[in-house]
Design a protein around this motif. Sequence first.
Motif, PDB file in Angstrom:
ATOM      1  N   UNK A 149     -40.559 -30.253  59.242  1.00  0.00           N
ATOM      2  CA  UNK A 149     -41.281 -29.013  59.004  1.00  0.00           C
ATOM      3  C   UNK A 149     -40.493 -28.189  57.997  1.00  0.00           C
ATOM      4  N   UNK A 150     -41.016 -27.014  57.676  1.00  0.00           N
ATOM      5  CA  UNK A 150     -40.291 -26.161  56.750  1.00  0.00           C
ATOM      6  C   UNK A 150     -41.209 -25.423  55.797  1.00  0.00           C
ATOM      7  N   UNK A 151     -40.583 -24.698  54.905  1.00  0.00           N
ATOM      8  CA  UNK A 151     -41.298 -23.882  53.939  1.00  0.00           C
ATOM      9  C   UNK A 151     -41.977 -24.750  52.883  1.00  0.00           C
ATOM     10  N   UNK A 198     -34.162 -20.581  49.498  1.00  0.00           N
ATOM     11  CA  UNK A 198     -34.210 -19.144  49.248  1.00  0.00           C
ATOM     12  C   UNK A 198     -35.550 -18.757  48.623  1.00  0.00           C
ATOM     13  N   UNK A 199     -35.985 -17.535  48.907  1.00  0.00           N
ATOM     14  CA  UNK A 199     -37.286 -17.082  48.411  1.00  0.00           C
ATOM     15  C   UNK A 199     -37.397 -17.202  46.900  1.00  0.00           C
ATOM     16  N   UNK A 200     -36.338 -16.818  46.175  1.00  0.00           N
ATOM     17  CA  UNK A 200     -36.411 -16.867  44.717  1.00  0.00           C
ATOM     18  C   UNK A 200     -36.520 -18.295  44.203  1.00  0.00           C
ATOM     19  N   UNK A 201     -35.924 -19.245  44.949  1.00  0.00           N
ATOM     20  CA  UNK A 201     -36.018 -20.651  44.563  1.00  0.00           C
ATOM     21  C   UNK A 201     -37.436 -21.164  44.803  1.00  0.00           C
ATOM     22  N   UNK A 202     -38.017 -20.827  45.941  1.00  0.00           N
ATOM     23  CA  UNK A 202     -39.397 -21.235  46.227  1.00  0.00           C
ATOM     24  C   UNK A 202     -40.348 -20.658  45.188  1.00  0.00           C
ATOM     25  N   UNK A 229     -32.475 -26.453  50.934  1.00  0.00           N
ATOM     26  CA  UNK A 229     -32.602 -27.337  49.767  1.00  0.00           C
ATOM     27  C   UNK A 229     -32.512 -26.584  48.451  1.00  0.00           C
ATOM     28  N   UNK A 230     -32.079 -25.337  48.489  1.00  0.00           N
ATOM     29  CA  UNK A 230     -32.053 -24.520  47.271  1.00  0.00           C
ATOM     30  C   UNK A 230     -31.259 -25.174  46.153  1.00  0.00           C
ATOM     31  N   UNK A 231     -30.156 -25.829  46.512  1.00  0.00           N
ATOM     32  CA  UNK A 231     -29.285 -26.427  45.502  1.00  0.00           C
ATOM     33  C   UNK A 231     -29.401 -27.944  45.454  1.00  0.00           C
TER      34      UNK A 231
END
Length: 300
Positions: free
Chosen positions: A23-25, A109-113, A157-159
């Motif tokens: 699951x996840x964003x 992170x929100x900015x990455x999404x 998973x941002x990076x």
Amino acid sequence: MTSSDDRKNEKTQHAASRLVVISGMSGAGKTIALRALEDLDYYCVDNLPAALMPAFVAAATAGAAGPHPRLAVGIDVRNSSEDLQRVPTILAELAQQGIEHELIFLDARDEVLFKRYSDTRRRHPLTGDGLSLNEAIALERKRLKPVSVIANRVIDTSELNVHQLRRLMATELGMVGGELSLLFESFAYKRGVPADADFVFDARCLPNPHWDARVRPLSGRDPAVREWLEAKPEVMQYLGEVSTFLDTWLPRFEAENRSYVTICIGCTGGRHRSVYLAEKLAEHFRATREQVLTFHRELE
């Protein structure tokens, strides 16, 4: 046989299977994670309504050929709020039936999404409700809270790039045993050689299906392209010699306690020759190994 005996046998049969819930964003890599598990012989179902998880497990473990040992489902915000609220209860009920399960929640992170959606121009599943992207991401976090708080592991998973996430699923998360994991990746030279390659094979010397209008729109996964390439003796020679090379030298990597090897095959466009060779090599090694993945950079 009594009903008590029936339940005991059912529990014993279920215990042979492992369920991984991803699951996840949206935009954090759930599809990539499920594809990695599928390559590792998990029976995967994406966007499954959470309420259907028990039925899915029952169906997958009740086949005449015996229970499938590896199951994976993707649960995301497209589920109703009521179903998402019930996920902890559903998993608890499965545990009582003897189902070994693990919940992996992928986040970023929100900015990455936001950047990932901007780059791909894909639509967030909640923006159809008249929300802006920022509002949709915030609402998604709220709706997924009942799932994220019970996760066995939350992965940021941002990076991470696609290859690193696949590698993580195959090795560090313990989805499979301790033997050497292989990733066969196709790529186009015009976009550069993958930075994490251990072996690189150049297929640009082989006949190119791109120049045949009948198969040009297809990829190396399609039967017509496979037949086109397999009719060329030099392609079969190349495939055989690369297979022999890897058969000879990969055991040396295992002897040095390596856990993961990436084998990259490149061609001009990354659609035909390299894809075909990566798939055939993966097929060859799956006959003797469990931990074999594929990734086609130019097709993803």
